[in-house]
Design an enzyme around this catalytic site. Structure first.
Site, PDB file in Angstrom:
ATOM      1  N   CYS A 136       0.833  -1.199   0.000  1.00 17.18           N
ATOM      2  CA  CYS A 136       0.000   0.000   0.000  1.00 17.18           C
ATOM      3  C   CYS A 136       0.874   1.259   0.000  1.00 17.18           C
ATOM      4  CB  CYS A 136      -0.922  -0.034   1.220  1.00 17.18           C
ATOM      5  SG  CYS A 136      -1.905   1.449   1.396  1.00 17.18           S
ATOM      6  N   CYS A 139      -0.281   4.112   2.167  1.00 15.29           N
ATOM      7  CA  CYS A 139      -0.088   3.909   3.615  1.00 15.29           C
ATOM      8  C   CYS A 139       1.369   4.133   4.004  1.00 15.29           C
ATOM      9  CB  CYS A 139      -0.421   2.480   4.036  1.00 15.29           C
ATOM     10  SG  CYS A 139      -1.884   1.811   3.326  1.00 15.29           S
ATOM     11  N   ASP A 140       2.284   3.613   3.201  1.00 12.24           N
ATOM     12  CA  ASP A 140       3.678   3.496   3.657  1.00 12.24           C
ATOM     13  C   ASP A 140       4.683   4.337   2.884  1.00 12.24           C
ATOM     14  OD1 ASP A 140       2.782   1.647   5.520  1.00 12.24           O
ATOM     15  OD2 ASP A 140       2.999  -0.028   4.129  1.00 12.24           O
TER      16      ASP A 140
END
Ligand code: NAP
Length: 312
Positions: A136, A139-140
């Site tokens: 993701c 997300c990261d």
């Protein structure tokens, strides 16, 4: 284990489709029970800002949207159970379900178990997930500012992730197993022409090196044309090779297509089993949007309600 609890409607999964089905069935006084599943809130909880869900002119954070949907479902009487179904017997009615902690029977079942990111099958995907390996980018990605990032895949998702990651990375490698991207022409062109992105063609990732302490340090690549192996220095590996529908629990019971997606009847969420409905990404490999998942969740709720009425 205690005797099974019986409910009229049970909903499996807590993404946009399941929670929309819960809002509708609870407002229809059917007292649904929704089993969260292993990823409460579904895939939107792994995104940051959602800009294309109608009603939020300035966008909304994915986790906030899911918390709001769950609160709305609870407000009308949905019982939300933090548990995961491990067995389902749909061979006769009432349908039987076993979770990690309890057993249930139900008259009608709404399956909204979603889809999970496909993985390469490497040990590092287990060991280093969250430590430099990710599925993701939103997300990261921000953890890898001014670092070298590698994205694996050749579809629209991989191109989108690679492009997004150029915001943070000093350089992005895109590893594709063929010599042509599967992504749409416009996405492929943007990716190939991006200053910070270098596409490495005909390459497969054989292993990802690193430790939890130091994170990812490199990836070993195999060139399918030259048959040579090479080491690529990288600080992160993002896997973007598609998704797998979470339907394995129902294999052999519900009709699935060749990729494991639950087959629903045209213009309907009905499956081949009377009283069982499927909505969201577990049955949709085409649109895969929060809003389309919510739409099919609404359809499943209305169809379940009508089916229950017809049984009386
Ligand atoms: P996808 O289109 O199925 O592409 C998956 C990619 O991963 C393919 O390039 C495939 O290689 C590669 N791949 C699969 N298994 C692999 C493995 N074991 N090792 C190495 N590579 C592997 O999946 P997606 O990109 O997630 O897209 C899914 C759907 O969502 C598509 O319809 C897409 O158009 C849509 N989507 C749209 C957007 C957008 O429009 N903004 C964004 C994201 C997704 P091969 O090409 O060799 O098969």
């Amino acid at each position: 284990m205690n005797a099974p609890q019986h409910h009229q409607v049970m909903i499996l999964g807590s993404g946009p489709s399941g929670l929309t089905a819960a809002v509708y069935t609870s407002r229809a006084n059917l007292s649904p029970v929704l089993i969260h599943g292993p990823m409460p809130g579904g895939q939107l909880t792994t995104t940051t800002e959602v800009e294309n869900y109608p009603g939020f002119k300035n966008g909304i954070m994915g986790p906030d949207l899911m918390l709001a949907m769950e609160a709305q479902a609870k407000r009308f009487g949905t019982e939300v159970v933090v548990d995961t179904v491990v067995e389902a017997d749909l061979s006769s009615r009432p349908f039987q379900l076993k979770t990690n902690n309890a057993s249930y029977t139900c008259d009608t079942l709404i399956i909204s178990t979603g889809a999970s990111p496909r993985l390469l099958g490497l040990d590092a995907e287990k060991e280093l997930m969250g430590y430099g390996v990710s599925t993701c980018a939103t997300c990261d990605g921000a953890f890898f500012r001014d670092k070298i990032i590698t994205v694996v895949g050749g579809g629209d998702s991989a191109c989108e992730e690679a492009m997004f990651l150029t915001r943070f990375a000093s350089k992005v490698y895109l590893i594709h197993r063929r010599d042509e991207l599967r992504a749409s022409k416009i996405m492929a062109e943007r990716t190939i022409n991006h200053d910070k992105i270098e596409v490495l063609w005909n390459k497969q990732v054989k292993s990802i090196e690193g430790t939890k302490q130091d994170g990812v340090t490199s990836a070993m690549l195999f060139d399918s044309q030259t048959k040579e192996e090479s080491e690529l220095k990288t600080d992160a590996v993002f896997i973007a090779i598609g998704h797998i529908p979470n339907s394995s629990l129902f294999k052999g019971q519900i009709d699935l297509d060749e990729n494991g997606y639950i087959i629903t009847k045209p213009d309907s969420t009905a499956t081949n089993i009377e009283g069982v409905y499927a909505c969201g990404d577990v049955q949709d490999h085409t649109f895969r949007q929060a809003i389309t998942a919510a739409g099919t969740g609404c359809m499943a709720a209305i169809e379940a309600e009508r089916w229950l009425e017809a049984q009386e």
